[in-house]
Design a protein around this motif. Sequence first.
Motif, PDB file in Angstrom:
ATOM      1  N   PHE A  19      54.168  32.822  -3.201  1.00 46.13           N
ATOM      2  CA  PHE A  19      53.385  31.843  -2.432  1.00 46.13           C
ATOM      3  C   PHE A  19      54.092  31.354  -1.170  1.00 46.13           C
ATOM      4  CE2 PHE A  19      52.609  30.951  -7.072  1.00 46.13           C
ATOM      5  CZ  PHE A  19      51.469  31.736  -7.164  1.00 46.13           C
ATOM      6  N   ILE A  21      56.725  29.622  -0.824  1.00 49.70           N
ATOM      7  CA  ILE A  21      57.127  28.220  -0.929  1.00 49.70           C
ATOM      8  C   ILE A  21      58.656  28.128  -0.817  1.00 49.70           C
ATOM      9  CG2 ILE A  21      57.298  26.279  -2.535  1.00 49.70           C
ATOM     10  CD1 ILE A  21      54.488  27.235  -3.560  1.00 49.70           C
ATOM     11  N   LEU A  35      52.109  21.636  -4.322  1.00 47.08           N
ATOM     12  CA  LEU A  35      52.490  22.923  -3.738  1.00 47.08           C
ATOM     13  C   LEU A  35      51.271  23.720  -3.290  1.00 47.08           C
ATOM     14  CD1 LEU A  35      55.270  23.985  -6.260  1.00 47.08           C
ATOM     15  CD2 LEU A  35      55.586  23.106  -3.939  1.00 47.08           C
ATOM     16  N   ASP A  36      50.097  23.138  -3.489  1.00 44.38           N
ATOM     17  CA  ASP A  36      48.861  23.790  -3.085  1.00 44.38           C
ATOM     18  C   ASP A  36      48.677  25.128  -3.804  1.00 44.38           C
ATOM     19  OD1 ASP A  36      46.486  24.094  -1.740  1.00 44.38           O
ATOM     20  OD2 ASP A  36      47.394  24.990   0.033  1.00 44.38           O
ATOM     21  N   ILE A  37      48.958  25.111  -5.109  1.00 45.52           N
ATOM     22  CA  ILE A  37      48.749  26.303  -5.925  1.00 45.52           C
ATOM     23  C   ILE A  37      47.445  26.114  -6.690  1.00 45.52           C
ATOM     24  CG2 ILE A  37      49.619  27.514  -7.976  1.00 45.52           C
ATOM     25  CD1 ILE A  37      52.381  27.190  -6.827  1.00 45.52           C
ATOM     26  N   ASP A  38      46.484  26.974  -6.416  1.00 43.97           N
ATOM     27  CA  ASP A  38      45.176  26.806  -7.055  1.00 43.97           C
ATOM     28  C   ASP A  38      45.082  27.650  -8.325  1.00 43.97           C
ATOM     29  OD1 ASP A  38      44.721  29.404  -6.279  1.00 43.97           O
ATOM     30  OD2 ASP A  38      43.406  28.877  -4.613  1.00 43.97           O
ATOM     31  N   ASP A  41      45.972  31.342  -7.993  1.00 48.85           N
ATOM     32  CA  ASP A  41      47.429  31.470  -7.868  1.00 48.85           C
ATOM     33  C   ASP A  41      48.099  31.357  -9.233  1.00 48.85           C
ATOM     34  OD1 ASP A  41      47.257  31.625  -5.128  1.00 48.85           O
ATOM     35  OD2 ASP A  41      47.608  29.497  -4.815  1.00 48.85           O
TER      36      ASP A  41
END
Lengths: 81, 260
Positions: A19, A21, A35-38, A41
């Motif tokens: 990702f 990151i 962390l904007d992990i959907d 992901d």
Amino acid sequence: MTDRDAVYATLCRLLEELFEIDPAQVTPETTFQELDIDSIDAVDLVVRLHDLIGKRIPPDDFRQIRTVGDVVDVVQRLSRP
Amino acid sequence: MERGLRFAATVLSYLVYGLGALLVWWLIYPATAWRHPPAARPAYARRLSRRAFRFFVEWMRRTGVWDFHLEGAQRLRGRGRVIVANHPSFLDIVLLFAFVEDAVCVVKPSLARVPLVGRPIRCCGHILADDSQTLLPAALAALRQGANLILFPQGTRTPPEAAWRFQRSAARIALETGAPIVPVYLRYRPLLLGKGQSWHQVPEYRPAVTVTVGAEIDPGKVMDAGLPLSVAARRLTRHLERLYSDWHERDASRAPAGRR
């Protein structure tokens, strides 16, 4: 993989690889939301973790996961003989 | 006076919508679908749906509820593509269903329980976005059958002035299938049936809607082949966010003062 620090380091490496990151942004308390992990992901991450520990993460455990530290806990628990 | 007439025409349009939905999905479709083999019925339902929506958008234009203008119509022609659009209003989908051929839309699961809406969703084979593990395979199957997949990457209706934050599923689906993305930009002036607006609020002057179809994006050309899918989807999504924010800025600078 039972050493907590080793699991954590591996996870950070995976987050960076999958990702983009920056590991410097991550602490055990960081949530996946931050962390904007959907959800898609998360599926990718679970597949990679499965490859690493050779065990499937039970869906119930998976749903409980909120933070990076939670993943470390689950992986450690599953790795115990 | 003009506004009063427009209010009447708007109320009449809701009636036409409701009666039309009843007519098409409780009468015409059940009476005619049997002539098609079960596997071909969703595509048949989508043809029917498109005709009904064409009638409806034209009806609203003729009765003065709105005016609309389609820019780049030829770019909408084609099959098996991922069509993404911003989502300022309830009417976005009405316009897209009227213009896009064989359209399968990814919809909010709660819509399946809305009267008059749930049934066409099931008949047409629209995809409920309830679970990303089922969303992907359903989307891939629709594209493979040649349908066009409509997605609103903002997820839900979003005010036009909000920051551009897209969900990544559209990029992901395009990358996994290699299907081209067709970006569509919708602009309402003034906004009609937007977030927080109620059905009976009729704007001061007649809304003009512009539907701009952008150039097709080939995901394989934008992204390096060696990237993990998750990284490529992130980058492609950022690419789309930038595209829409540029559109929005250009648009805002073109708008006459006071008519934004």
